[in-house]
Scaffold this motif. Structure first.
Motif, PDB file in Angstrom:
ATOM      1  N   ILE A 149       0.958  -1.087  -0.042  1.00  0.00           N
ATOM      2  CA  ILE A 149       0.094  -0.041  -0.024  1.00  0.00           C
ATOM      3  C   ILE A 149       0.738   1.265  -0.147  1.00  0.00           C
ATOM      4  O   ILE A 149       1.831   1.270   0.778  1.00  0.00           O
ATOM      5  N   ARG A 150       0.558   2.045  -0.893  1.00  0.00           N
ATOM      6  CA  ARG A 150       1.490   3.407  -0.895  1.00  0.00           C
ATOM      7  C   ARG A 150       0.275   4.693  -1.071  1.00  0.00           C
ATOM      8  O   ARG A 150      -0.626   4.464  -2.046  1.00  0.00           O
ATOM      9  N   MET A 151       0.552   5.439  -0.195  1.00  0.00           N
ATOM     10  CA  MET A 151      -0.645   6.604  -0.164  1.00  0.00           C
ATOM     11  C   MET A 151       0.245   7.958   0.241  1.00  0.00           C
ATOM     12  O   MET A 151       1.411   7.960   0.488  1.00  0.00           O
ATOM     13  N   GLU A 152      -0.450   9.095  -0.010  1.00  0.00           N
ATOM     14  CA  GLU A 152      -0.115  10.253   0.239  1.00  0.00           C
ATOM     15  C   GLU A 152      -1.002  11.167   1.195  1.00  0.00           C
ATOM     16  O   GLU A 152      -2.215  10.978   0.848  1.00  0.00           O
ATOM     17  N   VAL A 153      -0.586  12.063   1.950  1.00  0.00           N
ATOM     18  CA  VAL A 153      -1.242  12.773   2.701  1.00  0.00           C
ATOM     19  C   VAL A 153      -0.799  14.246   2.602  1.00  0.00           C
ATOM     20  O   VAL A 153       0.439  14.445   2.692  1.00  0.00           O
ATOM     21  N   GLY A 154      -1.653  15.264   1.978  1.00  0.00           N
ATOM     22  CA  GLY A 154      -0.972  16.526   1.786  1.00  0.00           C
ATOM     23  C   GLY A 154      -2.117  17.473   2.091  1.00  0.00           C
ATOM     24  O   GLY A 154      -3.287  17.402   2.064  1.00  0.00           O
ATOM     25  N   ILE A 155      -1.367  18.685   2.490  1.00  0.00           N
ATOM     26  CA  ILE A 155      -2.370  20.076   2.899  1.00  0.00           C
ATOM     27  C   ILE A 155      -1.720  21.052   1.984  1.00  0.00           C
ATOM     28  O   ILE A 155      -0.185  21.186   2.173  1.00  0.00           O
ATOM     29  N   GLU A 156      -1.963  21.514   0.834  1.00  0.00           N
ATOM     30  CA  GLU A 156      -1.436  22.652   0.041  1.00  0.00           C
ATOM     31  C   GLU A 156      -0.387  23.291   0.738  1.00  0.00           C
ATOM     32  O   GLU A 156      -0.807  24.112   1.529  1.00  0.00           O
ATOM     33  N   ASP A 157       0.803  23.337   0.298  1.00  0.00           N
ATOM     34  CA  ASP A 157       1.674  24.388   0.725  1.00  0.00           C
ATOM     35  C   ASP A 157       2.330  24.122   2.498  1.00  0.00           C
ATOM     36  O   ASP A 157       2.934  25.044   2.839  1.00  0.00           O
ATOM     37  N   CYS A 158       1.404  23.032   2.820  1.00  0.00           N
ATOM     38  CA  CYS A 158       1.698  23.179   4.482  1.00  0.00           C
ATOM     39  C   CYS A 158       2.473  21.803   4.844  1.00  0.00           C
ATOM     40  O   CYS A 158       3.296  21.654   5.768  1.00  0.00           O
ATOM     41  N   LEU A 159       1.693  20.642   4.208  1.00  0.00           N
ATOM     42  CA  LEU A 159       2.133  19.341   4.805  1.00  0.00           C
ATOM     43  C   LEU A 159       2.205  18.282   3.262  1.00  0.00           C
ATOM     44  O   LEU A 159       1.279  18.334   2.803  1.00  0.00           O
ATOM     45  N   HIS A 160       3.332  17.525   3.427  1.00  0.00           N
ATOM     46  CA  HIS A 160       2.942  16.164   2.338  1.00  0.00           C
ATOM     47  C   HIS A 160       4.024  15.238   2.852  1.00  0.00           C
ATOM     48  O   HIS A 160       4.945  15.271   3.205  1.00  0.00           O
ATOM     49  N   GLU A 164       4.044   3.919   3.331  1.00  0.00           N
ATOM     50  CA  GLU A 164       3.925   2.907   2.592  1.00  0.00           C
ATOM     51  C   GLU A 164       3.649   1.856   3.599  1.00  0.00           C
ATOM     52  O   GLU A 164       4.309   1.819   4.736  1.00  0.00           O
ATOM     53  N   TYR A 165       2.693   0.665   3.437  1.00  0.00           N
ATOM     54  CA  TYR A 165       3.076  -0.627   4.096  1.00  0.00           C
ATOM     55  C   TYR A 165       3.377  -1.671   3.205  1.00  0.00           C
ATOM     56  O   TYR A 165       2.987  -1.672   1.984  1.00  0.00           O
ATOM     57  N   ASP A 166       3.924  -2.447   3.760  1.00  0.00           N
ATOM     58  CA  ASP A 166       4.277  -3.898   3.081  1.00  0.00           C
ATOM     59  C   ASP A 166       3.419  -4.619   2.182  1.00  0.00           C
ATOM     60  O   ASP A 166       3.509  -5.187   1.212  1.00  0.00           O
ATOM     61  N   LYS A 167       2.098  -4.521   2.582  1.00  0.00           N
ATOM     62  CA  LYS A 167       1.153  -5.520   1.794  1.00  0.00           C
ATOM     63  C   LYS A 167      -0.392  -4.859   2.303  1.00  0.00           C
ATOM     64  O   LYS A 167      -0.429  -4.092   3.286  1.00  0.00           O
ATOM     65  N   PHE A 272      -5.849  13.002   9.186  1.00  0.00           N
ATOM     66  CA  PHE A 272      -5.879  11.920   9.367  1.00  0.00           C
ATOM     67  C   PHE A 272      -6.032  11.359   7.864  1.00  0.00           C
ATOM     68  O   PHE A 272      -6.675  11.950   6.924  1.00  0.00           O
ATOM     69  N   LYS A 273      -5.500   9.989   7.472  1.00  0.00           N
ATOM     70  CA  LYS A 273      -5.833   9.424   6.337  1.00  0.00           C
ATOM     71  C   LYS A 273      -6.330   7.922   6.472  1.00  0.00           C
ATOM     72  O   LYS A 273      -5.147   7.297   7.525  1.00  0.00           O
ATOM     73  N   GLN A 274      -6.930   7.499   5.766  1.00  0.00           N
ATOM     74  CA  GLN A 274      -7.623   5.984   6.458  1.00  0.00           C
ATOM     75  C   GLN A 274      -7.483   5.104   5.033  1.00  0.00           C
ATOM     76  O   GLN A 274      -7.583   5.495   3.979  1.00  0.00           O
ATOM     77  N   GLN A 275      -6.929   3.883   5.286  1.00  0.00           N
ATOM     78  CA  GLN A 275      -6.672   2.732   4.293  1.00  0.00           C
ATOM     79  C   GLN A 275      -7.320   1.392   4.849  1.00  0.00           C
ATOM     80  O   GLN A 275      -6.760   1.068   5.833  1.00  0.00           O
ATOM     81  N   ILE A 276      -8.248   0.821   3.871  1.00  0.00           N
ATOM     82  CA  ILE A 276      -8.703  -0.433   4.226  1.00  0.00           C
ATOM     83  C   ILE A 276      -7.652  -1.318   3.949  1.00  0.00           C
ATOM     84  O   ILE A 276      -6.669  -1.472   3.132  1.00  0.00           O
ATOM     85  N   PHE A 277      -7.561  -2.497   4.800  1.00  0.00           N
ATOM     86  CA  PHE A 277      -6.610  -3.744   4.661  1.00  0.00           C
ATOM     87  C   PHE A 277      -7.468  -4.954   5.003  1.00  0.00           C
ATOM     88  O   PHE A 277      -8.503  -4.808   5.684  1.00  0.00           O
ATOM     89  N   GLN A 278      -7.076  -5.962   4.632  1.00  0.00           N
ATOM     90  CA  GLN A 278      -7.709  -7.405   4.783  1.00  0.00           C
ATOM     91  C   GLN A 278      -6.931  -8.157   5.841  1.00  0.00           C
ATOM     92  O   GLN A 278      -5.946  -8.166   5.757  1.00  0.00           O
ATOM     93  N   SER A 279      -7.624  -8.923   6.620  1.00  0.00           N
ATOM     94  CA  SER A 279      -7.236  -9.687   7.606  1.00  0.00           C
ATOM     95  C   SER A 279      -7.691 -11.317   7.462  1.00  0.00           C
ATOM     96  O   SER A 279      -8.891 -11.251   6.848  1.00  0.00           O
ATOM     97  N   HIS A 280      -6.866 -12.328   7.429  1.00  0.00           N
ATOM     98  CA  HIS A 280      -7.136 -13.753   7.156  1.00  0.00           C
ATOM     99  C   HIS A 280      -6.625 -14.453   8.133  1.00  0.00           C
ATOM    100  O   HIS A 280      -5.465 -14.241   8.678  1.00  0.00           O
ATOM    101  N   CYS A 281      -6.920 -15.787   7.819  1.00  0.00           N
ATOM    102  CA  CYS A 281      -6.293 -16.862   8.705  1.00  0.00           C
ATOM    103  C   CYS A 281      -6.254 -17.776   7.414  1.00  0.00           C
ATOM    104  O   CYS A 281      -6.835 -18.339   6.775  1.00  0.00           O
ATOM    105  N   TRP A 282      -4.626 -18.149   7.251  1.00  0.00           N
ATOM    106  CA  TRP A 282      -4.175 -18.793   6.127  1.00  0.00           C
ATOM    107  C   TRP A 282      -4.151 -20.437   6.670  1.00  0.00           C
ATOM    108  O   TRP A 282      -3.784 -20.670   7.644  1.00  0.00           O
ATOM    109  N   ILE A 283      -4.455 -21.169   5.420  1.00  0.00           N
ATOM    110  CA  ILE A 283      -4.624 -22.437   5.735  1.00  0.00           C
ATOM    111  C   ILE A 283      -3.197 -23.097   6.090  1.00  0.00           C
ATOM    112  O   ILE A 283      -2.974 -24.463   6.442  1.00  0.00           O
ATOM    113  N   ASP A 284      -2.085 -22.624   5.696  1.00  0.00           N
ATOM    114  CA  ASP A 284      -0.829 -23.031   5.752  1.00  0.00           C
ATOM    115  C   ASP A 284      -0.068 -22.984   7.061  1.00  0.00           C
ATOM    116  O   ASP A 284       1.082 -23.274   7.555  1.00  0.00           O
ATOM    117  N   SER A 285      -0.751 -22.290   8.208  1.00  0.00           N
ATOM    118  CA  SER A 285      -0.406 -22.092   9.539  1.00  0.00           C
ATOM    119  C   SER A 285      -0.880 -22.957  10.538  1.00  0.00           C
ATOM    120  O   SER A 285      -1.836 -23.809  10.079  1.00  0.00           O
TER     121      SER A 285
END
Length: 294
Positions: A149-160, A164-167, A272-285
């Motif tokens: 996940i790659r995202m940006e948060v910006g306030i014009e001329d104030c904050l940029h 990123e999150y690995d997945k 603030f900036k919000q981003q959805i992510f998915q949580s799972h229980c994987w079969i190989d664990s």
């Protein structure tokens, strides 16, 4: 108290095969449920009149804000004994073969999705009922490739800010690894945190109702960053009560998770900036190690 032989007068216990009796049984989808119902008269030597013994396997969705808040989606019944008398402890075996359990167990803020066994000894005025709660898991296959996940948060001329999150998909016991990059900082940032938000959606369409619950608050920094600075993130999910992401379960509810990046400046303004992510229980664990409480 067994007044004139019409009160409870008996203890009823449910035992499952290979269950130690000390924790909630773990029951993967499709497995057979087998066990034994034990009935013991409370007064030794006294006959207990009953109208039959049955065992049920039930799946229920409970939505607390609804007027009719219980929805049954699984119901299996086996009759174990006809009407008669019991004068000494007796056991009755049962088996539900290859039981389909279509959804994951879930215990949330406004919603419970429960599976349980219920044994009922029918009596003339008051049945004797015993229930055993079950934990159902439906592991999915581990995704071969998960994009970051790659995202940006910006306030014009104030904050940029770039972060990123690995997945975008994580195991329930996974670690969120990421990094925050400060490209432009012209406001006095005092504090920054990363929150995990759970959103329960009940119903659908115009009648849908959302409720948010903050499961985790992770402090990223305390103090003012400078341009060009980067801050690493490492958030362990195992300590938080996450369940797998659930979408339109039985047309009753959904459960989703969000990463919420929060900045607070010296005047207590929040960004603030919000981003959805998915949580799972994987079969190989190793499921039993992941869920020691089950």
């Amino acid at each position: 108290m067994d007044f004139l032989g019409l009160g409870p007068g008996a203890d009823v216990d449910i035992q499952l095969v290979d269950w130690d009796g000390r924790s909630r049984p773990l029951c993967p989808d499709g497995e057979t449920l087998a066990g034994r119902i034990r009935v013991r008269p409370r007064r030794p030597g006294q006959s207990l009149q009953h109208n039959g013994l049955k065992v049920e396997f039930l799946g229920l969705i409970e939505i607390f804000h609804e007027r009719i808040n219980t929805h049954e989606f699984v119901s299996l019944v086996k009759e174990l004994a006809p009407p008669g008398k019991i004068s000494q402890p007796m056991s009755f075996d049962f088996e539900f073969n290859h039981v389909e359990k279509p959804y994951e167990s879930y215990m949330g803020q406004n919603i419970h999705l429960r599976y349980f066994l219920r044994a009922t000894l029918r009596r003339r005025l008051s049945d004797v009922v015993q229930e055993l709660e079950l934990q159902v898991l439906r592991p999915s296959s581990q995704p071969e490739l998960v994009k970051p996940i790659r995202m940006e948060v910006g306030i014009e001329d104030c904050l940029h800010i770039e972060f990123e999150y690995d997945k975008s998909k994580y195991h329930l016991k996974d670690v969120i690894v990421g990094k925050i990059y400060f490209q432009l900082v012209r406001i006095k940032v005092r504090y920054m945190e990363l929150d995990i938000i759970r959103r329960e959606t009940m119903g659908s369409g115009p009648n849908a109702f959302d409720d948010h619950d903050t499961l985790a608050k992770y402090e990223i920094m305390d103090g003012a960053p400078v341009r060009g600075e980067s801050i690493p993130i490492r958030l362990f999910l195992g300590g938080y009560p996450l369940a797998p992401t659930m979408c339109d379960v039985n047309r009753k509810f959904s459960v989703r998770y969000f990463l919420n990046l929060v900045l607070i400046d010296e005047e207590e303004r929040r960004y603030f900036k919000q981003q959805i992510f998915q949580s799972h229980c994987w079969i190989d664990s190793d499921i039993r190690n992941q869920f020691p409480a089950c």
